[in-house]
Enzyme design. Structure first.
Site, PDB file in Angstrom:
ATOM      1  N   ARG A 256      -1.842  10.029  -5.122  1.00 12.88           N
ATOM      2  CA  ARG A 256      -1.939  11.110  -4.118  1.00 12.88           C
ATOM      3  C   ARG A 256      -1.325  12.414  -4.629  1.00 12.88           C
ATOM      4  O   ARG A 256      -0.718  13.166  -3.848  1.00 12.88           O
ATOM      5  CB  ARG A 256      -1.295  10.718  -2.790  1.00 12.88           C
ATOM      6  CG  ARG A 256      -1.688   9.356  -2.278  1.00 12.88           C
ATOM      7  CD  ARG A 256      -3.169   9.160  -2.147  1.00 12.88           C
ATOM      8  NE  ARG A 256      -3.502   7.817  -1.689  1.00 12.88           N
ATOM      9  CZ  ARG A 256      -4.746   7.358  -1.595  1.00 12.88           C
ATOM     10  NH1 ARG A 256      -5.773   8.113  -1.928  1.00 12.88           N
ATOM     11  NH2 ARG A 256      -4.975   6.146  -1.176  1.00 12.88           N
TER      12      ARG A 256
ATOM     13  N   ASP B 173       0.269   7.041   9.460  1.00 10.89           N
ATOM     14  CA  ASP B 173       0.278   7.330   8.030  1.00 10.89           C
ATOM     15  C   ASP B 173      -0.011   8.803   7.722  1.00 10.89           C
ATOM     16  O   ASP B 173      -1.118   9.120   7.282  1.00 10.89           O
ATOM     17  CB  ASP B 173      -0.772   6.434   7.360  1.00 10.89           C
ATOM     18  CG  ASP B 173      -0.596   6.389   5.863  1.00 10.89           C
ATOM     19  OD1 ASP B 173       0.330   7.037   5.359  1.00 10.89           O
ATOM     20  OD2 ASP B 173      -1.382   5.699   5.203  1.00 10.89           O
TER      21      ASP B 173
ATOM     22  N   GLU C 138      -2.157  14.585   1.146  1.00 14.66           N
ATOM     23  CA  GLU C 138      -3.190  13.549   1.078  1.00 14.66           C
ATOM     24  C   GLU C 138      -4.216  13.698   2.196  1.00 14.66           C
ATOM     25  O   GLU C 138      -5.415  13.541   1.968  1.00 14.66           O
ATOM     26  CB  GLU C 138      -2.509  12.176   1.155  1.00 14.66           C
ATOM     27  CG  GLU C 138      -3.469  11.011   1.166  1.00 14.66           C
ATOM     28  CD  GLU C 138      -2.761   9.662   1.236  1.00 14.66           C
ATOM     29  OE1 GLU C 138      -1.518   9.626   1.211  1.00 14.66           O
ATOM     30  OE2 GLU C 138      -3.470   8.645   1.312  1.00 14.66           O
TER      31      GLU C 138
ATOM     32  N   GLU D   9       0.503  -3.229   1.839  1.00 11.69           N
ATOM     33  CA  GLU D   9      -0.609  -2.898   0.950  1.00 11.69           C
ATOM     34  C   GLU D   9      -0.516  -3.648  -0.377  1.00 11.69           C
ATOM     35  O   GLU D   9      -0.644  -3.085  -1.450  1.00 11.69           O
ATOM     36  CB  GLU D   9      -0.666  -1.377   0.730  1.00 11.69           C
ATOM     37  CG  GLU D   9      -0.840  -0.632   2.047  1.00 11.69           C
ATOM     38  CD  GLU D   9      -0.962   0.878   1.911  1.00 11.69           C
ATOM     39  OE1 GLU D   9      -0.455   1.434   0.925  1.00 11.69           O
ATOM     40  OE2 GLU D   9      -1.576   1.483   2.806  1.00 11.69           O
TER      41      GLU D   9
HETATM   42  C1  BDP Z   1      -0.842   5.802   2.044  1.00 17.06           C
HETATM   43  C2  BDP Z   1      -1.413   6.182   0.727  1.00 17.06           C
HETATM   44  C3  BDP Z   1      -1.076   5.194  -0.357  1.00 17.06           C
HETATM   45  C4  BDP Z   1       0.432   4.949  -0.377  1.00 17.06           C
HETATM   46  C5  BDP Z   1       0.874   4.531   1.004  1.00 17.06           C
HETATM   47  C6  BDP Z   1       2.382   4.365   1.110  1.00 17.06           C
HETATM   48  O1  BDP Z   1      -2.811   6.293   0.853  1.00 17.06           O
HETATM   49  O2  BDP Z   1      -1.536   5.708  -1.573  1.00 17.06           O
HETATM   50  O3  BDP Z   1       0.751   3.980  -1.316  1.00 17.06           O
HETATM   51  O4  BDP Z   1       0.530   5.512   1.943  1.00 17.06           O
HETATM   52  O5  BDP Z   1       3.002   5.228   1.718  1.00 17.06           O
HETATM   53  O6  BDP Z   1      -0.971   6.916   2.894  1.00 17.06           O
HETATM   54  O7  BDP Z   1       2.939   3.401   0.618  1.00 17.06           O
END
Ligand code: BDP
Length: 720
Positions: free
Chosen positions: A188, A384, A412, A311
């Site tokens: 990002r 987010d 982002e 994630e």
């Molecule tokens: C999301 C992003 C991702 C990040 C994640 C995070 O798309 O790339 O790894 O947040 O904060 O918004 O861990």
């Protein structure tokens, strides 16, 4: 230190070359130190500062001395001599307060007691009948902060007579989080590759590392997490630790500690253990040994930031344990060294009924269970980093836990590297939100500065927008959000306007006919982007994965909550996510009276309407128009505002540096193009559900929905 000084010397050479160059490439950020252009102010300052005297010679005091040399010489356009004795009038005195003849007689003791280890005092004083300006503090770093503040006063052409400034930071840890990968890419990141050149470290110290430290120290940032939260565990091996140590050495004089993102599975991935279970004594020993090794390279290492069970990252839930069990494992290992753990609350599974509720459900029951050297790092909103979210309800729900804020400075979801969006209004909106945790006035700012619940370990982090691009942030306006983050971390009570004003003066000009128009652009810019992307509480309708451009139609991910359709829920009846009592009941995570306010269709603020409610297309809004018409008006108004920004910017031609002006002109052209793209794509898409016409007087999109759905951006930056 020698290495640092050599690099500093080359920096002085570089700066003097740059100050004569006509085209400004943005490298010098807000520390340009160009000659003061207002002759009256110049005379006033030259009369007030005929020389300067610096007490002490620690690396931090050396940094202050260096800054005074380049700052005063540049701003006053003459060599301002450094003296070692107070034998003249009109001297600037700089040094840590100590019992010495120099400071004797200054009545500052009680003020020094109030400013802690990082604050400073700047005041006008008569010493032996001679007039002087004094910058002092309890510590060397306080002095350096004071020097930057004093220089800023000159840069912004403030009055420097009769000064009596008392300043100290409200928040203890003021961090930049770099999502930088070891291969040089930035997750990002929209300003090129990582500024850390891991390959040439530890020997090659780029001048940019020092300038990074200077810029951060000038706004009070005192911590940097060097690597991505999706952490490659190899950062904790000897190969990288010596490189991290070299950066720590550069940053140390500037009061910046380094921190690393730890991969929870490191004992398995690096240590050949079969498990990373926090309750396993072998795992506990592994972390203790690892921490010991890290401190052997970096004696003032700050600590860890951890993304766990999120994630795809490993974490304590893999062993049926809580997030607190995971955090405390690392906290116990690092406690003997005074280190801390920042544990992220960004934890969710992919198929929850309402993802926005998950962090609260996971973490609220753990209130009071985290070790005292853990901070729970919470994103500003429950989802987010969207252009607009209500504040995360966790801020009003965990009084017995150290809570810290995570903002995203990198954009982002706000137009990425090319759009002009000043983020101070977004940061302020969250900080000023009332959680009602202890009745009216329990703002998020008071939660994170520790004053609401009496916490002393406090913090705020911004996900950095910095890269190797010459101007650091891709678009020079990106610098303004980095600047704003630091200023608000120091003092959350500053207004967006005050911050914009300072930044414009230091970046472009002190002329009112430059300041006013740019202020207008900046203060309006965040609302504009909300209007043409996500009006009325819409959110998460971005292009798949790269998050570039509109993608309200995205519905193909196997993770339900990675689909736009999961969030906007458009159907033939209406649009929006029902989070009321009869829906997901996310409203009940907010303290009264917010639960009722957000839960009531009538009382919910328009800006959060579709966040909390599924609203019929024909619903009559407060001003009498239908929801559908209002959505259209917002999208069209967003585009109009970008065009207005272009007009204002064009009027500045000739009043500021041409290269800077032209660069922004081109970026605004990209933004206008993207705003139209967002507007057309979203209006056409939602129209397939509302089946209502675009209100009269608004131009129809010139392309079809199919066209927009077909656009592909396989190499969009930032996604790695
Ligand atoms: C999301 C992003 C991702 C990040 C994640 C995070 O798309 O790339 O790894 O947040 O904060 O918004 O861990």
């Amino acid at each position: 230190m020698k290495r640092i000084l050599l690099a500093a010397v080359s920096l002085v050479t570089l700066i003097s070359c740059l100050s004569v160059a006509r085209a400004d490439d943005g490298y010098r950020l807000w520390l340009k130190y160009d000659l003061i252009s207002n002759p009256r102010k110049l005379d006033e300052y030259r009369a007030a500062i005929k020389a300067f005297l610096v007490e002490g010679n620690s690396p931090t005091i050396e940094a202050a001395r260096h800054e005074l040399h380049i700052g005063l010489d540049g701003l006053l356009g003459a060599k301002i001599p450094e003296v070692s004795r107070l034998d003249k009038n009109d001297i600037l005195i700089v040094g840590t307060y100590r019992h010495s003849p120099l400071f004797e007689g200054m009545k500052v003791r009680s003020k020094l007691d109030r400013i802690g280890p990082e604050g400073f005092l700047i005041f006008t004083e008569k010493i032996d009948g001679k007039s002087a300006t004094v910058v002092t503090a309890n510590t060397d770093i306080g002095v350096l902060y004071g020097v930057f503040r004093f220089l800023r006063m000159l840069q912004t052409e403030q009055d420097i007579r009769n000064l009596d400034i008392v300043s100290f930071p409200r928040i203890k840890l003021r961090m930049l989080d770099h999502w930088d990968n070891l291969n040089g890419t930035v997750e990002r990141g929209y300003a090129g590759f990582s500024i850390w050149n891991w390959h040439t470290l530890p020997i090659y110290i780029k001048p940019r590392y020092i300038d990074y430290a200077r810029a951060n120290a000038s706004i009070g940032i005192n911590g940097a997490v060097l690597n991505n939260v999706n952490a490659d565990p190899r950062i904790m091996t000897r190969h990288y630790l010596v490189k991290v140590a070299a950066l720590a050495e550069v940053f140390r004089p500037y009061g910046i500690k380094v921190y690393l993102c730890a991969n929870f599975d490191a004992p398995i991935l690096l240590g050949d253990l079969k498990t990373a279970n926090p309750l396993d004594p072998k795992v506990q020993d592994w972390w203790k040994e690892k921490v010991k090794e890290i401190y052997s390279y970096i004696p003032d290492f700050g600590g860890f930031l951890v993304k766990a069970n999120s994630e795809g990252q490993p974490g304590p839930s893999d062993y049926g344990l809580t997030q607190a069990d995971g955090a405390n494992l690392l906290a116990n290992a690092i406690r003997p060294y005074g280190g801390i753990v920042m544990w992220r609350a960004f934890v969710y599974t992919y198929n929850a009924k309402d993802r926005a509720k998950q962090a609260y459900e996971i973490f609220k029951p753990l209130d009071g269970k985290f070790a005292s050297n853990v901070l729970l790092q919470i994103k500003n909103g429950p989802l987010d980093f969207q252009p607009r979210e209500p504040f995360s309800p966790l801020f009003g729900a965990m009084p017995h836990t150290n809570l810290m804020m995570e903002f995203q400075i990198t954009m982002e979801y706000l137009g990425q590297g090319t759009s002009t969006v000043f983020l101070a209004p977004l940061f302020k909106e969250t900080l000023e939100s009332d959680t009602y945790a202890k009745g009216k006035g329990s703002t998020v700012a008071k939660v994170i500065d520790g004053s609401l619940d009496g916490h002393t370990l406090t913090g705020i982090a911004g996900v950095s927008n910095i890269g190797a691009d010459r101007d650091w942030t891709g678009n020079e306006f990106g610098q303004s959000s980095w600047y704003a983050f630091g200023r608000l971390a120091w003092n959350p009570n500053l207004t967006s306007k005050e911050i914009a004003n300072e930044w414009i003066r230091m970046t472009f000009s002190n002329r009112e006919d430059v300041i006013k128009p740019i202020e207008r652009i900046m203060l309006q810019s965040r609302e504009d982007v909300v209007n043409y992307m996500d009006p009325l509480g819409l959110n998460m309708i971005f292009g798949y994965n790269n998050h570039y451009g509109p993608g309200p139609w995205v519905d193909w991910s196997s993770h339900p909550d990675w689909n736009s359709t999961y969030y906007h829920r458009a159907d033939s009846v209406g649009v929006g996510f029902d989070r009321t009592k009869t829906g997901s009941d996310a409203v009940s995570q907010y303290n009264p009276p917010l639960d009722k306010e957000f839960g009531s269709l009538k009382r919910c603020p328009d800006k959060f309407l579709l966040w909390f409610h599924h609203v019929p297309w024909k619903y009559k809004m407060k001003h009498g128009e239908t929801l559908w018409d209002d959505i259209c008006y917002h999208y069209y108004a967003g585009v109009d505002s970008v065009r207005e920004m272009q007009k204002i910017w064009n009027s500045l031609k000739g009043k500021i540096d041409y290269a800077e002006w032209n660069s922004e002109r081109m970026y605004l052209e990209i933004q206008e193009h993207e705003a139209v793209w967002w507007r057309n794509a979203c209006v056409l898409y939602f129209q397939t559900f509302s089946k209502m016409p675009i209100p009269k007087g608004l131009p129809k999109p010139d392309k079809t929905l199919k066209y927009y759905e077909g656009l592909k951006f396989p190499n969009a930056p930032g996604t790695w």
